[in-house]
Structures are given as structure tokens and as C-alpha cells.
Design a protein around this motif. Structure first.
Motif, PDB file in Angstrom:
ATOM      1  N   ALA A  88      36.400  44.828  44.693  1.00 53.85           N
ATOM      2  CA  ALA A  88      36.635  43.391  44.522  1.00 53.85           C
ATOM      3  C   ALA A  88      38.000  43.102  43.895  1.00 53.85           C
ATOM      4  CB  ALA A  88      35.530  42.794  43.656  1.00 53.85           C
ATOM      5  N   GLY A  89      38.664  44.131  43.358  1.00 50.86           N
ATOM      6  CA  GLY A  89      39.970  43.924  42.736  1.00 50.86           C
ATOM      7  C   GLY A  89      39.892  43.247  41.383  1.00 50.86           C
ATOM      8  N   ILE A  90      38.778  43.458  40.684  1.00 52.37           N
ATOM      9  CA  ILE A  90      38.522  42.722  39.440  1.00 52.37           C
ATOM     10  C   ILE A  90      38.439  43.663  38.238  1.00 52.37           C
ATOM     11  CG2 ILE A  90      36.750  41.355  38.224  1.00 52.37           C
ATOM     12  CD1 ILE A  90      36.146  40.015  40.895  1.00 52.37           C
ATOM     13  N   GLY A  91      39.126  43.276  37.160  1.00 48.62           N
ATOM     14  CA  GLY A  91      38.913  43.907  35.868  1.00 48.62           C
ATOM     15  C   GLY A  91      37.719  43.215  35.240  1.00 48.62           C
ATOM     16  N   VAL A  92      36.566  43.876  35.256  1.00 52.93           N
ATOM     17  CA  VAL A  92      35.320  43.202  34.855  1.00 52.93           C
ATOM     18  C   VAL A  92      35.327  42.926  33.355  1.00 52.93           C
ATOM     19  CG1 VAL A  92      32.798  43.346  34.834  1.00 52.93           C
ATOM     20  CG2 VAL A  92      34.097  44.270  36.780  1.00 52.93           C
ATOM     21  N   ARG A  93      35.637  43.977  32.579  1.00 52.03           N
ATOM     22  CA  ARG A  93      35.810  43.745  31.144  1.00 52.03           C
ATOM     23  C   ARG A  93      36.500  44.933  30.495  1.00 52.03           C
ATOM     24  NH1 ARG A  93      30.146  44.279  31.350  1.00 52.03           N
ATOM     25  NH2 ARG A  93      29.471  46.343  30.680  1.00 52.03           N
ATOM     26  N   ALA A  94      37.196  44.612  29.423  1.00 54.46           N
ATOM     27  CA  ALA A  94      37.822  45.639  28.581  1.00 54.46           C
ATOM     28  C   ALA A  94      37.744  45.098  27.166  1.00 54.46           C
ATOM     29  CB  ALA A  94      39.267  45.892  28.998  1.00 54.46           C
ATOM     30  N   GLU A  95      36.718  45.545  26.440  1.00 56.92           N
ATOM     31  CA  GLU A  95      36.434  44.948  25.128  1.00 56.92           C
ATOM     32  C   GLU A  95      37.649  44.936  24.209  1.00 56.92           C
ATOM     33  OE1 GLU A  95      33.908  46.741  26.454  1.00 56.92           O
ATOM     34  OE2 GLU A  95      32.223  45.335  26.388  1.00 56.92           O
ATOM     35  N   GLY A  98      40.255  42.314  25.516  1.00 53.70           N
ATOM     36  CA  GLY A  98      39.853  40.912  25.450  1.00 53.70           C
ATOM     37  C   GLY A  98      39.659  40.182  26.766  1.00 53.70           C
ATOM     38  N   TRP A  99      39.853  40.869  27.923  1.00 54.49           N
ATOM     39  CA  TRP A  99      39.704  40.107  29.163  1.00 54.49           C
ATOM     40  C   TRP A  99      38.325  40.307  29.781  1.00 54.49           C
ATOM     41  CZ3 TRP A  99      43.702  44.088  30.151  1.00 54.49           C
ATOM     42  CH2 TRP A  99      43.206  45.184  30.858  1.00 54.49           C
ATOM     43  N   GLN A 100      37.988  39.334  30.655  1.00 49.71           N
ATOM     44  CA  GLN A 100      36.714  39.392  31.383  1.00 49.71           C
ATOM     45  C   GLN A 100      36.893  38.848  32.781  1.00 49.71           C
ATOM     46  OE1 GLN A 100      33.458  37.473  29.342  1.00 49.71           O
ATOM     47  NE2 GLN A 100      32.730  39.458  28.625  1.00 49.71           N
ATOM     48  N   ASN A 101      36.414  39.593  33.763  1.00 52.68           N
ATOM     49  CA  ASN A 101      36.397  39.134  35.164  1.00 52.68           C
ATOM     50  C   ASN A 101      37.745  38.575  35.625  1.00 52.68           C
ATOM     51  OD1 ASN A 101      33.671  39.833  35.675  1.00 52.68           O
ATOM     52  ND2 ASN A 101      33.034  38.046  34.484  1.00 52.68           N
ATOM     53  N   VAL A 102      38.770  39.369  35.462  1.00 51.27           N
ATOM     54  CA  VAL A 102      40.113  38.957  35.881  1.00 51.27           C
ATOM     55  C   VAL A 102      40.389  39.520  37.281  1.00 51.27           C
ATOM     56  CG1 VAL A 102      42.580  39.107  35.389  1.00 51.27           C
ATOM     57  CG2 VAL A 102      40.929  38.930  33.508  1.00 51.27           C
ATOM     58  N   PRO A 103      40.721  38.648  38.236  1.00 47.00           N
ATOM     59  CA  PRO A 103      41.034  39.130  39.595  1.00 47.00           C
ATOM     60  C   PRO A 103      42.436  39.732  39.648  1.00 47.00           C
ATOM     61  CG  PRO A 103      41.253  36.751  39.508  1.00 47.00           C
ATOM     62  CD  PRO A 103      40.765  37.183  38.138  1.00 47.00           C
ATOM     63  N   PHE A 104      42.590  40.883  38.979  1.00 52.89           N
ATOM     64  CA  PHE A 104      43.919  41.462  38.779  1.00 52.89           C
ATOM     65  C   PHE A 104      44.651  41.756  40.088  1.00 52.89           C
ATOM     66  CE2 PHE A 104      42.806  42.704  34.330  1.00 52.89           C
ATOM     67  CZ  PHE A 104      43.948  42.205  33.731  1.00 52.89           C
ATOM     68  N   ARG A 105      43.918  42.286  41.079  1.00 53.94           N
ATOM     69  CA  ARG A 105      44.627  42.704  42.297  1.00 53.94           C
ATOM     70  C   ARG A 105      45.352  41.535  42.954  1.00 53.94           C
ATOM     71  NH1 ARG A 105      40.714  44.909  46.336  1.00 53.94           N
ATOM     72  NH2 ARG A 105      40.368  42.691  46.661  1.00 53.94           N
ATOM     73  N   ASP A 106      44.623  40.448  43.194  1.00 55.57           N
ATOM     74  CA  ASP A 106      45.235  39.312  43.887  1.00 55.57           C
ATOM     75  C   ASP A 106      46.243  38.593  42.994  1.00 55.57           C
ATOM     76  OD1 ASP A 106      43.692  40.029  46.002  1.00 55.57           O
ATOM     77  OD2 ASP A 106      42.222  38.405  45.779  1.00 55.57           O
ATOM     78  N   ALA A 107      45.923  38.478  41.710  1.00 55.40           N
ATOM     79  CA  ALA A 107      46.837  37.781  40.801  1.00 55.40           C
ATOM     80  C   ALA A 107      48.148  38.552  40.653  1.00 55.40           C
ATOM     81  CB  ALA A 107      46.164  37.588  39.445  1.00 55.40           C
ATOM     82  N   ALA A 108      48.042  39.875  40.534  1.00 55.06           N
ATOM     83  CA  ALA A 108      49.268  40.678  40.403  1.00 55.06           C
ATOM     84  C   ALA A 108      50.064  40.645  41.697  1.00 55.06           C
ATOM     85  CB  ALA A 108      48.919  42.117  40.033  1.00 55.06           C
ATOM     86  N   SER A 109      49.373  40.624  42.829  1.00 55.29           N
ATOM     87  CA  SER A 109      50.070  40.549  44.109  1.00 55.29           C
ATOM     88  C   SER A 109      50.858  39.248  44.216  1.00 55.29           C
ATOM     89  CB  SER A 109      49.046  40.661  45.251  1.00 55.29           C
ATOM     90  OG  SER A 109      49.699  40.645  46.488  1.00 55.29           O
TER      91      SER A 109
END
Ligand SMILES: [Zn+2]
Length: 315
Positions: A88-95, A98-109
Motif C-alpha cells: 500500500a506504500g504506507i508507513g503504518v506506525r513508528a512509535e 510519531g507518525w501514523q498511516n502516512v502514505p509515504f510512497r505517493d507523497a514522496a513521489s
């Protein structure tokens, strides 16, 4: 390894390894050489979004463009820690970031104006080990990274296997029921007993004088310190048990051990292999191999991911 011929000829690419503390950015040229590597602190997300990280990626890409006008990266690889859904290209969480459900792939693109390959940091390091390291001749491989935590990357029939990011979490398989508390909320996880962080913590819990790291615990064990030997042996026993269970389930032909703890070499590999084999009967015994790509394996794996997006394209 800066300047090393790592990837071979192909399109120039950017690689970003967003770590729990620092972010590494690398620029790989058309010969696959890492022309520059930059390390900056990873920004903490105060609003749950990945905006601060994305802004930093854009700044780093701009700096590379200004300093290397002769290199035109055609794609980027981005890797992050935590729970990552590759498909899905999503960073689901990284305690701890501090992020949650970030669509990193599309946003970084969108931010970088280039296609982005996105995955978990350990799976990227595993990809680098699988394609460039000693395990590449096998089709079923497990790459276990033992550092502050423990995680693994799986290759089954020659293909990476992530199960929406949930596969490979051998660090959070219980090896000691009711044992030491783990950062994940569980008890007795492998990571709570056998990671470099746990070895240090468990030694310091009962020691007269605290140590700074697992390397010192090993040194003390070698010089006859009974507590250090006990902590080290408990850790290697737990690793052997966990690996034997992975062998029963997945039958890897090779298990690659990397990360800081693997620097211990034979002091780790020999007891872990002996313990693992002691639990196996009819099973196919895997070879245990040390990771060979080095400290930038994640970054190299990210670059391989970016290259794979452009497969077939000319430099
Ligand atoms: Zn855990």
C-alpha cells in the motif's frame, strides 16, 4: 564504501534511509557508485503526519542536485522503521517517530517528482544482502538483523515476502513464556532477551558496575564474568530456539545474521548454530552466513528498489 562499485551500471537514483535517530541520504550515479552520503537527525512528527520527513527529503534531494549537477536521479528508494505496508506504500506506525498511516510512497513521489520504491528498513537491508551478499545463490533465505531490536526479511522461492508488513517479526516471537518485558507490550519476546539492547539491559540489571553495550558484556564473558556469560548464553540459546522454529516453518537454505550483534562473529555464530541444530531432527539444516554488505545495507537496498522501478530503462 563511498565511491564503491556497488550496484553496477543503470539509472542514477536517490536513496533515503529514515532511521529512528538519523536519516541517511545517498546519491548513486549511473555506475552504481555511492557518490555522496549525508546523515541528518530524523525529525519527530508532532502531528502524526510525515510532513517533516517529506520536507527533509526534498531539502536533501535539492542539496544533491546543487552539488552534483551532472547526475540526474530518475527514481528514489525510501525506507522507514516501524510497521510498514509495502504494497500500500504506507508507513503504518513508528512509535518513536510519531507518525501514523502516512502514505509515504505517493507523497514522496509527489515531493521529489520521481517514482519512489518504499519499504521497511530491515527488508531493504535484506534485499541488499540477498542480491549483493553471500545468500544470493539460495532461493529461500532469512536475513535477521540483530541490533537495538531484532527483525528479519524473508525471501521465499526467490521473492520477498512481507504480508503487508507483518511478516518477519521474529524479534516479537515469544521464546520465554512470562519472561522479560518487551517494548511491544509483550513478555519474553526474543528481542527482550537477545538483542544488543536487551543483553546490555539484562546485564546491567544485576551487575555491580554497568556497561555501555553488548560488546562489553561479551568481553566480560570471555574474561570469566559469570553474570556476563549467563546473559550471553541465554541470548544465544534464545536465538537458536527462535531460528529452529523459523527453520521448521520456512525451511530456509541460508540464514544471514547482520546488525551490530553479528559483529561478535564466531562468539555469536557458533553457539547459535549449535543451539539451533540441537532442536532440529529431520529438518534441513540451513547455513548461517554473516551479512556482508555493511552498515549502509539499508541504503543500498533502497537504491536497488529504486533501480527496480526503472528495470529495463537505460542509464
Ligand atoms: Zn516484543
Amino acid at each position: 564504501m563511498t565511491g564503491g562499485q556497488f550496484l553496477g551500471d543503470g539509472p542514477a537514483v536517490l536513496a533515503f534511509d529514515v532511521g529512528g535517530t538519523d536519516t541517511k541520504a545517498g546519491l548513486f550515479d549511473e555506475h552504481g557508485s555511492l557518490r555522496e552520503i549525508v546523515r541528518v537527525p530524523t525529525p519527530y512528527s508532532t502531528d502524526g503526519s510525515g510532513d517533516a520527513v517529506l520536507t527533509q527529503l526534498a531539502v536533501l534531494a535539492g542539496q544533491f542536485a546543487a552539488r552534483h549537477p551532472d547526475i540526474a536521479p530518475r527514481a528514489a528508494g525510501l525506507i522507514v522503521p516501524g510497521l510498514v505496508d509495502d504494497d500500500a506504500g504506507i508507513g503504518v506506525r513508528a512509535e518513536n517517530l510519531g507518525w501514523q498511516n502516512v502514505p509515504f510512497r505517493d507523497a514522496a513521489s509527489a515531493t521529489l517528482g520521481a517514482p519512489v520504491a518504499f519499504t521497511h528498513d530491515v527488508r531493504a537491508a535484506g534485499t541488499a544482502e540477498y542480491h549483493l551478499g553471500a545468500a544470493g545463490r539460495f532461493r529461500n533465505v532469512m536475513v535477521v538483523v540483530i541490533g537495538t531490536g531484532i527483525a528479519s526479511a524473508l525471501f521465499i522461492d526467490g521473492k520477498p515476502y512481507s504480508a503487508s508488513g507483518y511478516a518477519g517479526e521474529i524479534g516479537h516471537a515469544v521464546v520465554d513464556v512470562g519472561g522479560a518485558p518487551c517494548a511491544c507490550g509483550g513478555n519474553g519476546c526474543l528481542e527482550a532477551i537477545a538483542s544488543a539492547g536487551a543483553i546490555t539491559r539484562l546485564y546491567n540489571r544485576d551487575a555491580a558496575a554497568p556497561v555501555a553495550g553488548a560488546r562489553e558484556v561479551l568481553d566480560l564473558a570471555r574474561s570469566g564474568d559469570a553474570l556476563a556469560a549467563s546473559v550471553w548464553n541465554t541470548a544465544t540459546d534464545a536465538l537458536g530456539l527462535a531460528l529452529s522454529q523459523a527453520v521448521a516453518l520456512l525451511a530456509p537454505e541460508a540464514i544471514v545474521l547482520g546488525g551490530g550483534l553479528a559483529q561478535a562473529g564466531n562468539a555469536l555464530f557458533a553457539p547459535v548454530e549449535e543451539r539451533m541444530n540441537s532442536f532440529l531432527t529431520f529438518h534441513r539444516r540451513p547455513v548461517l552466513l554473516p551479512a556482508t554488505v555493511g552498515e549502509n545495507a539499508g541504503l543500498v537496498g533502497a537504491a536497488l528498489g529504486a533501480r527496480s522501478l526503472l528495470a529495463g530503462a537505460q542509464a
